[in-house]
Write a protein that holds these residues in place. Structure first.
Motif, PDB file in Angstrom:
ATOM      1  N   GLY A 104       0.792  -1.214   0.000  1.00 28.72           N
ATOM      2  CA  GLY A 104       0.000   0.000   0.000  1.00 28.72           C
ATOM      3  C   GLY A 104       0.828   1.270   0.000  1.00 28.72           C
ATOM      4  N   ASP A 105       0.135   2.407   0.123  1.00 29.18           N
ATOM      5  CA  ASP A 105       0.799   3.708   0.079  1.00 29.18           C
ATOM      6  C   ASP A 105       1.697   3.952   1.285  1.00 29.18           C
ATOM      7  N   ASP A 106       1.396   3.294   2.417  1.00 21.11           N
ATOM      8  CA  ASP A 106       2.137   3.565   3.651  1.00 21.11           C
ATOM      9  C   ASP A 106       2.696   2.266   4.242  1.00 21.11           C
ATOM     10  N   PRO A 107       3.708   1.687   3.610  1.00 23.19           N
ATOM     11  CA  PRO A 107       4.296   0.467   4.181  1.00 23.19           C
ATOM     12  C   PRO A 107       4.900   0.684   5.559  1.00 23.19           C
ATOM     13  N   ALA A 108       5.251   1.946   5.896  1.00 23.92           N
ATOM     14  CA  ALA A 108       5.838   2.218   7.207  1.00 23.92           C
ATOM     15  C   ALA A 108       4.892   1.809   8.333  1.00 23.92           C
ATOM     16  N   ALA A 109       3.594   1.924   8.113  1.00 23.27           N
ATOM     17  CA  ALA A 109       2.631   1.576   9.160  1.00 23.27           C
ATOM     18  C   ALA A 109       2.697   0.083   9.469  1.00 23.27           C
ATOM     19  N   ARG A 110       2.755  -0.743   8.426  1.00 18.51           N
ATOM     20  CA  ARG A 110       2.848  -2.187   8.657  1.00 18.51           C
ATOM     21  C   ARG A 110       4.197  -2.545   9.278  1.00 18.51           C
ATOM     22  N   ILE A 111       5.254  -1.906   8.810  1.00 26.23           N
ATOM     23  CA  ILE A 111       6.593  -2.194   9.331  1.00 26.23           C
ATOM     24  C   ILE A 111       6.661  -1.880  10.821  1.00 26.23           C
ATOM     25  N   LEU A 112       6.040  -0.793  11.248  1.00 26.75           N
ATOM     26  CA  LEU A 112       6.032  -0.449  12.669  1.00 26.75           C
ATOM     27  C   LEU A 112       5.179  -1.436  13.456  1.00 26.75           C
ATOM     28  N   GLU A 113       3.992  -1.694  12.980  1.00 25.82           N
ATOM     29  CA  GLU A 113       3.049  -2.514  13.739  1.00 25.82           C
ATOM     30  C   GLU A 113       3.504  -3.968  13.846  1.00 25.82           C
ATOM     31  N   GLU A 114       4.007  -4.530  12.738  1.00 31.83           N
ATOM     32  CA  GLU A 114       4.288  -5.959  12.715  1.00 31.83           C
ATOM     33  C   GLU A 114       5.763  -6.303  12.890  1.00 31.83           C
ATOM     34  N   ALA A 115       6.660  -5.432  12.411  1.00 25.73           N
ATOM     35  CA  ALA A 115       8.091  -5.715  12.531  1.00 25.73           C
ATOM     36  C   ALA A 115       8.734  -4.965  13.686  1.00 25.73           C
ATOM     37  N   ARG A 116       8.041  -3.983  14.236  1.00 24.08           N
ATOM     38  CA  ARG A 116       8.547  -3.151  15.340  1.00 24.08           C
ATOM     39  C   ARG A 116       9.820  -2.411  14.940  1.00 24.08           C
ATOM     40  N   VAL A 117       9.765  -1.842  13.752  1.00 20.20           N
ATOM     41  CA  VAL A 117      10.828  -0.972  13.237  1.00 20.20           C
ATOM     42  C   VAL A 117      10.157   0.338  12.827  1.00 20.20           C
ATOM     43  N   ALA A 118      10.656   1.452  13.335  1.00 21.56           N
ATOM     44  CA  ALA A 118      10.085   2.760  13.012  1.00 21.56           C
ATOM     45  C   ALA A 118      10.880   3.390  11.873  1.00 21.56           C
ATOM     46  N   VAL A 119      10.203   3.623  10.759  1.00 22.87           N
ATOM     47  CA  VAL A 119      10.770   4.346   9.619  1.00 22.87           C
ATOM     48  C   VAL A 119       9.789   5.444   9.233  1.00 22.87           C
ATOM     49  N   ASN A 120      10.219   6.380   8.403  1.00 20.53           N
ATOM     50  CA  ASN A 120       9.343   7.478   8.000  1.00 20.53           C
ATOM     51  C   ASN A 120       8.475   7.083   6.813  1.00 20.53           C
ATOM     52  N   PRO A 121       7.167   7.364   6.859  1.00 16.32           N
ATOM     53  CA  PRO A 121       6.302   7.106   5.697  1.00 16.32           C
ATOM     54  C   PRO A 121       6.712   7.973   4.510  1.00 16.32           C
ATOM     55  N   GLY A 122       6.796   7.367   3.346  1.00 16.64           N
ATOM     56  CA  GLY A 122       7.165   8.124   2.157  1.00 16.64           C
ATOM     57  C   GLY A 122       6.178   9.215   1.820  1.00 16.64           C
ATOM     58  N   THR A 123       4.905   9.017   2.178  1.00 16.73           N
ATOM     59  CA  THR A 123       3.891  10.023   1.857  1.00 16.73           C
ATOM     60  C   THR A 123       4.119  11.328   2.603  1.00 16.73           C
ATOM     61  N   ASP A 124       4.886  11.309   3.707  1.00 17.26           N
ATOM     62  CA  ASP A 124       5.213  12.557   4.396  1.00 17.26           C
ATOM     63  C   ASP A 124       6.044  13.487   3.511  1.00 17.26           C
ATOM     64  N   PHE A 125       6.704  12.923   2.513  1.00 17.19           N
ATOM     65  CA  PHE A 125       7.622  13.677   1.665  1.00 17.19           C
ATOM     66  C   PHE A 125       6.961  14.152   0.365  1.00 17.19           C
TER      67      PHE A 125
END
Length: 385
Positions: free
Chosen positions: A332-353
């Protein structure tokens, strides 16, 4: 000098955003803070200030500006006149106050997404309206991206009055070629457009690339431009609050010196002390930090090729931020959300840029190789579920 990331147990004692925004089971690879210890010359300068109880108001003192001028000459062959500079709290204030001095309320200001998210806020804060001219994918410098010079010309000809340039470009680590900057300056001068160049990542330009200060490329650039510089990214000093307006023409120097005195006196005294130490004595540490960053940049390539081959990645040529393309994974448009929720890694959503960041994330690789490896392993595990 060897520079290495500190252990997670020590890093989690820090109280900055990177280490307080998420629980301890999350690996924080989002905000632009490095995991390296403070450069010894900076730490010594700050300790000395505390020892002499030097915690008052800033006063007349141009040593920080002169230290920056020396650094600029040594690293970029750029002759900066300290009298045409001025300090303030941070690069965001340089940008906002420069734009306030250059535009009228309602004027359009161009940005080139995907780009540093606060640009979208700085422009309306200064009274302007954002106009987007997205970068072209497929640049001439090997980074795969380039300024859209035709698009910039259309925006300038259409009435935009300023251009907020990111040089080097965050989040891509793109170091704009001199020829492109010369073309930007010529277009801006022709159409009466001012250029504010955010150059905070410049000292972190990697060894295979060459950073070109915008104000150094031509007389036209010197007439239309104001640059924003700080030691905050290269030496991890964001909490100390000191940045520089840099100009190279009498007209632009007059503009920054006409700003209210409070713009300058809100500079942190500790920020000024640390910044002077960084530019004057922090180069050995910076070289070590760049070695660590470039090592992790290459490691990330290996890890992605081995564990996440469908994630797109072009190695950056500046700074410590990686722009990763997850679109082939269908997250989806915001893979960062899944990465945080399921992998417990915080990265910046590309859509912020910007809208063209959909499906991307920004990852901070200024960490230990072990933390970087753990983060990619956690994300790769999601593809096996």
């Amino acid at each position: 000098m060897k520079v290495e990331a500190e252990p997670l147990s020590r890093l989690r004692q820090r109280t900055s955003e990177k280490w307080r925004a998420y629980p301890d089971d999350v690996l924080p690879l989002f905000v632009a803070e490095m995991d390296y210890p403070l450069a010894p010359p900076i730490a010594e300068a700050l300790h000395a200030a505390v020892d002499r109880s030097d915690t008052g108001y800033i006063g007349p003192d141009d040593r920080t500006q002169r230290a920056f001028a020396g650094f600029a000459q040594r690293h970029w062959g750029w002759e900066v006149d300290p009298a045409r500079t001025r300090t303030t709290t941070d690069v965001g204030v340089v940008i906002v106050e420069s734009l306030r001095a250059l535009i009228r309320p309602g004027d359009r200001v161009v940005i080139t997404p995907p780009v540093y998210p606060p640009f979208y806020d700085f422009i309306p804060e200064a009274g302007g309206v954002v106009e987007e001219v997205p970068l072209l994918s497929g640049g001439t410098d090997g980074a795969g991206w380039a300024l859209d010079l035709d698009g910039l010309e259309r925006a300038f000809a259409g009435g935009a009055t300023a251009f907020l340039l990111c040089n080097p470009h965050n989040p891509l680590g793109l170091v704009h070629p001199r020829a492109e900057l010369e073309a930007v300056a010529a277009l801006a001068a022709h159409h009466g457009v001012h250029v504010v160049s955010d150059e905070v990542h410049a000292p972190l330009t990697h060894r295979e690339a060459t950073f070109t200060p915008f104000l150094s490329v031509s007389d036209e650039a010197r007439q239309v431009g104001i640059a924003a510089h700080a030691a905050t990214k290269a030496w991890n000093l964001a909490g100390l609050k000191c940045a520089l307006f840099v100009t190279a023409s009498p007209e632009q120097a007059e503009r920054i010196h006409a700003l209210p005195i409070e713009v300058e006196v809100r500079t942190s005294l500790f920020g000024r002390i640390a910044t002077e130490a960084a530019y004057a004595s922090g180069e050995e540490w910076l070289e070590g930090a760049l070695t660590a960053i470039e090592t992790n940049r290459a490691l990330l390539s290996v890890l992605l090729t081995d564990r996440l081959p469908r994630v797109g990645y072009r190695e950056p040529h500046a700074s410590y931020l990686a722009w990763l393309d997850f679109r082939q994974l269908g997250w989806g448009d915001d893979p960062a959300a899944r990465i945080l929720e399921e992998a417990r890694v915080a990265v910046n959503p590309g859509t912020d840029f910007g809208a063209n960041g959909a499906g991307f994330v920004r990852l901070n690789l200024a960490c230990s190789p072990d933390v970087l490896t753990d983060a990619i392993d956690r994300i790769a595990e999601l593809t096996r579920r």
